[in-house]
Design a protein around this motif. Sequence first.
Motif, mmCIF file in Angstrom:
data_model
loop_
_atom_site.group_PDB
_atom_site.id
_atom_site.type_symbol
_atom_site.label_atom_id
_atom_site.label_comp_id
_atom_site.label_asym_id
_atom_site.label_seq_id
_atom_site.Cartn_x
_atom_site.Cartn_y
_atom_site.Cartn_z
ATOM 1 N N ILE A 107 49.685 -47.620 -44.090
ATOM 2 C CA ILE A 107 49.603 -48.013 -45.510
ATOM 3 C C ILE A 107 49.102 -49.440 -45.626
ATOM 4 C CG2 ILE A 107 50.974 -48.457 -47.583
ATOM 5 C CD1 ILE A 107 52.793 -46.133 -46.744
ATOM 6 N N ALA A 108 49.665 -50.333 -44.792
ATOM 7 C CA ALA A 108 49.246 -51.741 -44.839
ATOM 8 C C ALA A 108 47.780 -51.889 -44.467
ATOM 9 C CB ALA A 108 50.136 -52.569 -43.919
ATOM 10 N N ALA A 109 47.352 -51.135 -43.461
ATOM 11 C CA ALA A 109 45.942 -51.206 -43.055
ATOM 12 C C ALA A 109 45.020 -50.723 -44.163
ATOM 13 C CB ALA A 109 45.742 -50.380 -41.783
ATOM 14 N N GLN A 110 45.478 -49.669 -44.861
ATOM 15 C CA GLN A 110 44.669 -49.154 -45.968
ATOM 16 C C GLN A 110 44.538 -50.203 -47.079
ATOM 17 O OE1 GLN A 110 46.322 -45.687 -47.777
ATOM 18 N NE2 GLN A 110 44.453 -45.209 -48.950
ATOM 19 N N ARG A 111 45.624 -50.901 -47.386
ATOM 20 C CA ARG A 111 45.591 -51.927 -48.427
ATOM 21 C C ARG A 111 44.700 -53.105 -48.023
ATOM 22 N NH1 ARG A 111 46.170 -51.783 -53.158
ATOM 23 N NH2 ARG A 111 47.742 -53.392 -53.584
ATOM 24 N N VAL A 112 44.780 -53.479 -46.749
ATOM 25 C CA VAL A 112 43.927 -54.575 -46.276
ATOM 26 C C VAL A 112 42.462 -54.193 -46.402
ATOM 27 C CG1 VAL A 112 43.230 -55.851 -44.215
ATOM 28 C CG2 VAL A 112 45.643 -55.627 -44.765
ATOM 29 N N SER A 113 42.125 -52.981 -46.023
ATOM 30 C CA SER A 113 40.726 -52.524 -46.115
ATOM 31 C C SER A 113 40.247 -52.502 -47.564
ATOM 32 C CB SER A 113 40.600 -51.138 -45.490
ATOM 33 O OG SER A 113 40.903 -51.170 -44.124
ATOM 34 N N ILE A 160 43.612 -62.007 -45.870
ATOM 35 C CA ILE A 160 44.268 -60.933 -46.623
ATOM 36 C C ILE A 160 45.549 -60.558 -45.882
ATOM 37 C CG2 ILE A 160 44.060 -58.606 -47.521
ATOM 38 C CD1 ILE A 160 41.025 -58.962 -47.448
ATOM 39 N N VAL A 161 46.665 -60.589 -46.566
ATOM 40 C CA VAL A 161 47.953 -60.234 -45.964
ATOM 41 C C VAL A 161 48.553 -59.084 -46.763
ATOM 42 C CG1 VAL A 161 50.207 -61.023 -45.205
ATOM 43 C CG2 VAL A 161 48.276 -62.629 -45.277
ATOM 44 N N ALA A 162 48.810 -57.958 -46.089
ATOM 45 C CA ALA A 162 49.442 -56.793 -46.729
ATOM 46 C C ALA A 162 50.798 -56.551 -46.073
ATOM 47 C CB ALA A 162 48.563 -55.554 -46.592
ATOM 48 N N ALA A 163 51.822 -56.386 -46.882
ATOM 49 C CA ALA A 163 53.188 -56.171 -46.383
ATOM 50 C C ALA A 163 53.789 -54.937 -47.037
ATOM 51 C CB ALA A 163 54.037 -57.397 -46.664
ATOM 52 N N VAL A 164 54.480 -54.135 -46.230
ATOM 53 C CA VAL A 164 55.157 -52.932 -46.725
ATOM 54 C C VAL A 164 56.639 -53.077 -46.379
ATOM 55 C CG1 VAL A 164 55.270 -50.422 -46.682
ATOM 56 C CG2 VAL A 164 53.081 -51.572 -46.342
ATOM 57 N N SER A 165 57.500 -52.905 -47.357
ATOM 58 C CA SER A 165 58.938 -53.119 -47.160
ATOM 59 C C SER A 165 59.528 -52.092 -46.192
ATOM 60 C CB SER A 165 59.660 -53.047 -48.502
ATOM 61 O OG SER A 165 61.058 -53.148 -48.317
ATOM 62 N N LEU A 166 60.444 -52.570 -45.351
ATOM 63 C CA LEU A 166 61.177 -51.711 -44.416
ATOM 64 C C LEU A 166 62.519 -51.264 -44.973
ATOM 65 C CD1 LEU A 166 60.541 -53.589 -41.038
ATOM 66 C CD2 LEU A 166 59.654 -51.349 -41.685
#
Length: 455
Positions: free
Chosen positions: A35-41, A135-141
């Motif tokens: 998910i984070a990689a998709q948001r960064v892209s 670009i920094v994308a973070a997904v909550s754990l």
Amino acid sequence: MTLWATSIVAAATILAGVGLLLALQYSTRRDLDAIAAQRVSYVSSLAEHGRLRGLIPSTGGEADVVQVVDTSGRVLASSDSEVRPGSRSGFPHPLPSGLLDGHPMTLHNLAGIADGGDFRVRARPVRVDGRPATIVAAVSLAQSERTLSSLVTALAIGIPVLVALVAWTISLTARRTLRPVDTLRRQATDISATDLHRRLDLPDSQDEIHALAVTLNDMLARLDAASAAQSRFIADAAHELRSPLTAIRAQLEVLARYPDPERDPLVAGALLEDTERLHGLVEDLLALARSEDPAPRGPHTVVDLDEVVLAEVRRQHGLTGARVDARGVSAGRVRGDAEALRRVVRNLLDNARRHAARQVRVALAEHGGSVELTVSDDGAGVPPEDRTRIFERFTRLDEARSREAGGSGLGLAIVATIVTAHGGTIHADQDPPVEEGGLGGARLVIRLPPAGRPD
């Protein structure tokens, strides 16, 4: 058995639980990283096409946060509407080098990002309006950690319950399985030397415990037979010993009370005869006891049985008027106790001599994988129904085999015991009639393994 099996089940269950937790954690983090990689892209594509604005459009996910920060850690764009451009970023500055190299990482306790907590983070360097940025994308754990926590709680409760259930099941099954064994043990404890006729109750199940009970009953049957045989032997021995002792005592009383110079030598001769018969009976009893002793009585060596036979034939010539024909004796070598084999030959010849009318024939040959010794006589022979019984102790078939004829009823029993101990066989038969070249009387045949045969 319960402890052993329960320990294995517990170890296997714990390992499976740990494996499940690790697999779930790996799978969850892989999905979050995707998910984070998709948001960064997505944001990188916006920056490349010059469409990046202060508010980054949301993709509908509530747990992801994306920021574009400059080299001083200031926010250029954010997916969070509450974060204004130019404000300080909630991500650490500078970012860990691993993130800048494209590797996802877990950052803990990010208080300035969304609701705070732990996040899986990805980053990618870009240029915004010609200036370097990241670009920094973070997904909550948080959701993942709640799921793992719930699973840990379930395993912490479920594994002990499962192990306890397994232990109870195994213990119950083991007790029920071994209950017939305990029954057999109690019954066996109650059986003493005086009631060997009793038998153990066979369990209904056709399993190993049933086979054990059958084996124990067979053993009790053998012990019962051996005990009965021993009792019969003691009774027969006492009876046989009592007769000559009674005769000797009576004659000694006559000598003591009524001395007679003319009669005393005759009584002394009769005493000597009874004493010799008593001595022979004691010797036979001792020989039988030795032959049944499981411990070896002498060294087992190669014995030239033909030499033993010819020596005993020569001994017989001075004891009887019956002619002993030993022309059928040829070479035969066996392995065993030489003295015991000598007694076998002597007892066979003594038996034949007592029952022969005029002739005894001895033959020895090696053929058919065995050494065969045959002793025949021209007497009355042995009835077919008694050809097995004559090898039992104290067996006499008729008057010709009475005490007065010199037989104790132990000679052939000793022979059978010694031959069996040497791995051989013995049987009684009828010798062919005279017109067919035989003697017509009894024929005793012994077969022993030759010395050259391996064990």
